[in-house]
Scaffold this motif. Structure first.
Motif, PDB file in Angstrom:
ATOM      1  N   ILE A 140      -9.524  11.847   5.685  1.00 15.66           N
ATOM      2  CA  ILE A 140      -9.538  10.321   6.250  1.00 15.66           C
ATOM      3  C   ILE A 140      -9.352   9.929   5.423  1.00 15.66           C
ATOM      4  O   ILE A 140     -10.209   9.705   4.732  1.00 15.66           O
ATOM      5  N   THR A 141      -8.666   8.621   5.680  1.00 10.97           N
ATOM      6  CA  THR A 141      -8.974   7.185   5.334  1.00 10.97           C
ATOM      7  C   THR A 141      -8.726   5.999   5.631  1.00 10.97           C
ATOM      8  O   THR A 141      -7.797   6.261   6.830  1.00 10.97           O
ATOM      9  N   GLU A 142      -9.004   4.185   5.143  1.00 10.09           N
ATOM     10  CA  GLU A 142      -8.661   3.141   5.773  1.00 10.09           C
ATOM     11  C   GLU A 142      -6.981   2.474   5.163  1.00 10.09           C
ATOM     12  O   GLU A 142      -7.435   2.428   3.667  1.00 10.09           O
ATOM     13  N   GLU A 143      -5.898   2.403   6.304  1.00  9.83           N
ATOM     14  CA  GLU A 143      -5.350   1.916   5.100  1.00  9.83           C
ATOM     15  C   GLU A 143      -4.774   0.628   6.544  1.00  9.83           C
ATOM     16  O   GLU A 143      -4.572   0.363   7.712  1.00  9.83           O
ATOM     17  N   LYS A 144      -3.275   0.331   5.643  1.00  9.42           N
ATOM     18  CA  LYS A 144      -3.022  -0.845   6.082  1.00  9.42           C
ATOM     19  C   LYS A 144      -1.273  -0.461   6.625  1.00  9.42           C
ATOM     20  O   LYS A 144      -0.426  -0.023   6.083  1.00  9.42           O
ATOM     21  N   PHE A 145      -1.264  -0.549   7.875  1.00  7.21           N
ATOM     22  CA  PHE A 145       0.399  -0.649   8.584  1.00  7.21           C
ATOM     23  C   PHE A 145       1.171  -1.286   8.540  1.00  7.21           C
ATOM     24  O   PHE A 145       0.018  -2.221   9.577  1.00  7.21           O
ATOM     25  N   TYR A 160       0.500  -1.008   0.304  1.00 13.18           N
ATOM     26  CA  TYR A 160       0.514  -0.140   0.203  1.00 13.18           C
ATOM     27  C   TYR A 160       0.511   1.509   0.354  1.00 13.18           C
ATOM     28  O   TYR A 160       0.032   2.377   0.242  1.00 13.18           O
ATOM     29  N   TYR A 161       2.082   0.649  -0.537  1.00 13.76           N
ATOM     30  CA  TYR A 161       3.334   1.733   0.050  1.00 13.76           C
ATOM     31  C   TYR A 161       2.560   3.901  -0.757  1.00 13.76           C
ATOM     32  O   TYR A 161       3.085   4.614  -0.043  1.00 13.76           O
ATOM     33  N   ASN A 162       2.442   3.332  -2.563  1.00 11.15           N
ATOM     34  CA  ASN A 162       1.777   4.738  -3.336  1.00 11.15           C
ATOM     35  C   ASN A 162       0.971   5.340  -3.450  1.00 11.15           C
ATOM     36  O   ASN A 162       0.614   6.039  -2.708  1.00 11.15           O
ATOM     37  N   THR A 163       0.475   4.304  -2.193  1.00  8.47           N
ATOM     38  CA  THR A 163      -1.304   4.888  -2.008  1.00  8.47           C
ATOM     39  C   THR A 163      -0.971   6.141  -0.647  1.00  8.47           C
ATOM     40  O   THR A 163      -1.445   6.350   0.060  1.00  8.47           O
ATOM     41  N   ASN A 164      -0.795   4.758  -0.034  1.00  8.54           N
ATOM     42  CA  ASN A 164       0.612   5.716   1.122  1.00  8.54           C
ATOM     43  C   ASN A 164       0.492   7.592   1.735  1.00  8.54           C
ATOM     44  O   ASN A 164       0.911   7.840   2.566  1.00  8.54           O
ATOM     45  N   ASN A 165       1.742   7.175   0.522  1.00  8.41           N
ATOM     46  CA  ASN A 165       2.619   8.189   0.203  1.00  8.41           C
ATOM     47  C   ASN A 165       2.051   8.991  -0.229  1.00  8.41           C
ATOM     48  O   ASN A 165       2.398  10.126  -0.176  1.00  8.41           O
ATOM     49  N   LYS A 166       0.906   8.709  -0.830  1.00 11.94           N
ATOM     50  CA  LYS A 166       0.536  10.159  -2.085  1.00 11.94           C
ATOM     51  C   LYS A 166      -0.516  10.425  -0.090  1.00 11.94           C
ATOM     52  O   LYS A 166      -0.983  12.108  -0.477  1.00 11.94           O
ATOM     53  N   ILE A 167      -1.477   9.764   0.132  1.00  6.84           N
ATOM     54  CA  ILE A 167      -1.711  10.777   1.482  1.00  6.84           C
ATOM     55  C   ILE A 167      -1.019  11.093   2.460  1.00  6.84           C
ATOM     56  O   ILE A 167      -1.273  12.455   3.143  1.00  6.84           O
ATOM     57  N   PHE A 168       0.315  11.121   2.965  1.00  7.14           N
ATOM     58  CA  PHE A 168       0.777  11.415   3.587  1.00  7.14           C
ATOM     59  C   PHE A 168       1.587  13.021   2.797  1.00  7.14           C
ATOM     60  O   PHE A 168       2.004  13.716   3.594  1.00  7.14           O
ATOM     61  N   LYS A 169       1.741  12.717   1.810  1.00  6.41           N
ATOM     62  CA  LYS A 169       2.386  14.310   0.917  1.00  6.41           C
ATOM     63  C   LYS A 169       0.431  15.129   0.432  1.00  6.41           C
ATOM     64  O   LYS A 169       1.253  16.455   0.651  1.00  6.41           O
TER      65      LYS A 169
END
Length: 572
Positions: free
Chosen positions: A203-208, A187-196
Motif C-alpha cells: 500500500i502506498t500513496e501516489e499521484k495519478f 512519479y512514473y519511476n516510483t509507480n512503475n516499481k509499484i506495479f511490478k
C-alpha cells in the motif's frame, strides 16, 4: 487346443481389466437389464460389488426417466459421449455421472456397453467456483473502491468506480491501455516499481492523471492474483484528493496556531486532572524548568506552598459543581527559587488527545505588581506628607499663639518679681512661674521645629557616642532587656540636632521594650552608606554619604494598622 487357450487367456485379461477398472463399466440390455457390472460401477450406485446389481434394471436408478430415451437415441445414432445423467443411489443420495455408451455384440445379442464416471464432487466444486466467481464479480462491480486488473502492464478489467476514477465514461476507454498511461510522469519511476512489486498487500500513496489531464491523489493497494487462469495484478485505488487537501489545510492551520501558541507572551498550559500535559516555549523560560521536569507534574507543585490550597480548593469546587473564580493571582516558585507573581486565567475545557482537558493562560504580572506597589507606596507617602503638613501647620499656629501667651505671662512674672522682696515666700513662687514658662517655651520651640517654623540646633555629632549614652541609660532602667551593639569604628560624623536624635532613639528603645513584655534582645548597629540618585528619588533626599542606624528587637512586632500610623506625630 492352442486357439482355445489363446481365447481363454484373452478372456481372462479382459475380465481382469473389467474388474480392476476404476471407472464404472456396465453391460446393459436394450430394455435396461444389467447383465454385467464391475465393482466400481456398483459402488457408484451404492452397492458393494457388481454381482449385487446384476439383473436389476438401470432405468430404476435414473432420476429423470427421459434421460434413458435420450441415451438410447444417441446410442442408436452411433454412440453417446460424455452424457451427464443424475442417478438415485441405493442409499437415496443423488450423484451426477458422465456416461459414454455404445452398442456391442455380446453372446450373439446387441447390448449397451457404458462407461460411468462419478463427477458429483467435480460438479459441486464447479458450482461453488461459479458461485464464488459470481460473488466476487458482484463485490467488485459494487465496490466503492476503484478496482483494476492488469496483466503485462495493460488493463484487462476495471470496475465502474475505476472507470469513473480514471475520468472515462465507459470501460472500453481504458481496457487494453497500459496502466502507466495514467501515471503522472513526475512519479512514473516510483509507480512503475509499484506495479511490478509482487508483494501482496503493498500500500502506498501516489499521484495519478485522469483522461482529462487532472492530477489526483490516490491510495494504492496491490496484490498478485490469477485472472482467467493467468497471472495478473489487482490494484485497488482510493481517491484521497479531498483528504489530502483537508490534511494540508489542517497542517497549515496547525502551523498557524502553533506559531501563535509558541510566540505568545503568555504561558499556555493544558491540564488533565491537575497534571500538566502541554506548555508552550515561554513557559519553560518563565519557570526555568525543562520539558521533562514540567510535563506530567502537578500544577500546584510550581505554586508557592502558601497558595497551593487555593488551587486545590478550586479544583475540588469544580468537581462538586460549585461556581469558581476564573482569574486568580498566584505566586509561583521558579526552579532557581525566585518568587514570581502571576495571573492565571482559567479559560475553560477543551479536548486534548481525545480527553477533556483545561486550558489556562499564565501571565507574568511581576512588573505590574511592582509598579502597583510602588504607586501605592508613593501615594501613601504623599498622603503622609499632606497629613504631616496639615499637622505641622496646626502645630505651628498653636506654638506661635501659645508662645505669645507665655511671653505675656513671663513679662507679668518679671514685673511682680521687681516689686517683691527676695526673702518673701511669694518671690519663690514667682520664680517658679518663670521656670515653668521657660520649659513651656522650649516645648513650643520643638513644636515650631516640627512645623518647620522654628530653628533646630544641628551640630557635628559622633553618632556612636550618642547611641552608647542613650542605650546605657535605657539599659540601666530595663534590666530584662539585653543590648548588643555593633558600631562601626570608622563611622562618619553627622550634623544633627542632638536632642531630636536622642528623643528618637529613646522612643524606639521604649517601643522595643513594649514589644518584648517577657524580656528580649535589642541589637544596635551603625554603618556608612552611599545613596545614589535612583535610591533617594522617592524620598526627596540628596544623594551622597549617609549614616545608617539599624535597630532590631526580638519582640512580637507591629500589626498592619500600627505600621500604617508609625510616622504620625503624637501617635505613640
Amino acid at each position: 487346443m492352442e486357439i482355445e487357450d489363446v481365447l481363454k487367456q484373452s478372456e481372462n485379461m479382459y475380465r481382469m481389466l473389467f474388474e480392476s477398472s476404476l471407472v464404472g463399466v456396465y453391460l446393459i440390455k436394450i430394455e435396461g437389464e444389467i447383465i454385467a457390472c464391475n465393482d466400481a460401477g456398483a459402488r457408484s450406485l451404492g452397492f458393494n460389488n457388481g454381482k449385487d446389481i446384476v439383473g436389476m434394471n438401470i432405468c430404476d436408478f435414473y432420476k429423470k426417466k427421459n434421460d434413458r430415451e435420450k441415451l438410447i437415441e444417441k446410442v442408436n445414432n452411433g454412440s453417446a459421449e460424455n452424457f451427464e445423467v443424475d442417478f438415485i443411489t441405493n442409499n437415496g443420495s443423488i450423484i451426477t455421472a458422465l456416461i459414454s455408451s455404445s452398442l456391442v455384440d455380446y453372446q450373439g445379442e446387441k447390448v449397451i456397453l457404458s462407461n460411468c464416471i462419478d463427477i458429483t464432487k467435480q460438479k459441486k466444486n464447479n458450482t461453488l467456483l461459479k458461485e464464488s466467481e459470481e460473488r466476487y464479480r458482484k463485490l467488485v462491480e459494487s465496490s466503492p473502491e476503484a478496482i483494476v486488473v492488469h496483466s503485462m502492464g495493460k488493463i484487462i478489467f476495471a470496475n465502474p468506480v475505476a472507470v469513473k476514477l480514471f475520468g472515462a465514461e465507459y470501460s472500453g476507454q481504458i481496457i487494453g491501455r497500459p496502466i502507466n498511461d495514467f501515471v503522472n510522469s513526475d512519479y512514473y519511476n516510483t509507480n512503475n516499481k509499484i506495479f511490478k512489486n509482487g508483494k501482496s498487500g503493498y500500500i502506498t500513496e501516489e499521484k495519478f492523471i485522469q483522461l482529462n489531464g487532472n492530477i489526483i491523489d490516490v491510495e494504492v493497494a496491490i496484490a498478485p492474483i490469477i485472472y482467467i487462469g493467468d497471472p495478473a495484478t489487482q490494484v485497488v485505488f482510493r481517491n484521497i484528493t479531498e483528504r489530502k487537501r483537508t490534511e494540508e489545510a489542517l497542517r497549515r492551520s496547525e502551523n498557524k496556531y502553533s506559531t501563535l501558541v509558541e510566540n505568545s507572551r503568555d504561558c499556555i498550559v493544558i491540564l488533565q486532572d491537575r497534571k500538566i500535559q502541554f506548555v508552550n516555549k515561554v513557559s519553560y523560560d518563565l519557570t526555568g524548568y525543562s520539558p521533562e521536569e514540567i510535563i506530567g507534574n502537578d500544577f500546584v507543585n510550581i505554586l508557592h506552598p502558601d497558595q497551593r490550597e487555593i488551587s486545590l480548593k478550586r479544583y475540588n469546587d469544580i468537581k462538586d459543581g460549585k461556581s469558581v473564580q476564573d482569574v486568580i493571582e498566584y505566586i509561583i516558585i521558579k526552579k532557581d527559587g525566585v518568587k514570581l507573581s502571576v495571573e492565571v486565567d482559567y479559560s475553560g475545557n477543551i479536548e486534548f488527545e481525545g480527553k477533556t482537558a483545561e486550558l489556562i493562560f499564565v501571565r507574568d504580572i511581576s512588573k505590574r505588581k511592582n509598579t502597583e506597589e510602588e504607586n501605592e507606596r508613593l501615594e501613601m507617602q504623599l498622603r503622609q506628607a499632606q497629613r504631616m503638613e496639615a499637622i505641622g501647620t496646626l502645630a505651628g499656629g498653636i506654638a506661635h499663639d501659645f508662645n505669645n501667651l507665655l511671653m505675656g505671662i513671663l513679662g507679668c512674672a518679671s514685673l511682680l518679681m521687681l516689686n517683691t522682696d527676695p526673702d518673701s515666700n511669694d518671690y519663690e513662687h514667682i520664680n517658679g512661674i518663670e521656670k515653668y514658662v521657660k520649659s513651656a517655651a522650649n516645648l513650643t520651640n520643638q513644636l515650631l521645629g516640627f512645623a518647620r517654623g522654628g530653628k533646630y540646633e544641628p551640630k557635628v555629632t559622633v553618632i556612636n557616642e550618642l547611641i552608647k549614652s542613650t542605650s546605657e541609660m535605657f539599659g540601666r532602667t530595663r534590666k530584662e532587656i539585653t543590648i548588643y551593639s555593633k558600631l562601626n569604628d570608622d563611622l562618619w560624623s553627622a550634623d544633627v540636632d542632638q536632642g531630636q536624635i536622642e528623643q528618637v532613639l529613646l522612643n524606639i528603645y521604649v517601643n522595643a521594650w513594649q514589644a518584648m513584655p517577657g524580656g528580649g534582645n535589642l541589637y544596635l548597629q551603625t554603618e556608612n552608606i552611599c545613596l545614589d540618585e535612583n535610591y533617594i528619588k522617592p524620598f526627596q533626599l540628596k544623594h551622597g554619604k549617609y549614616i545608617k542606624i539599624t535597630i532590631t528587637d526580638t519582640g512580637i512586632g507591629m500589626d498592619k494598622e500600627t505600621q500604617q500610623r508609625i510616622f504620625e506625630p503624637f501617635f505613640t
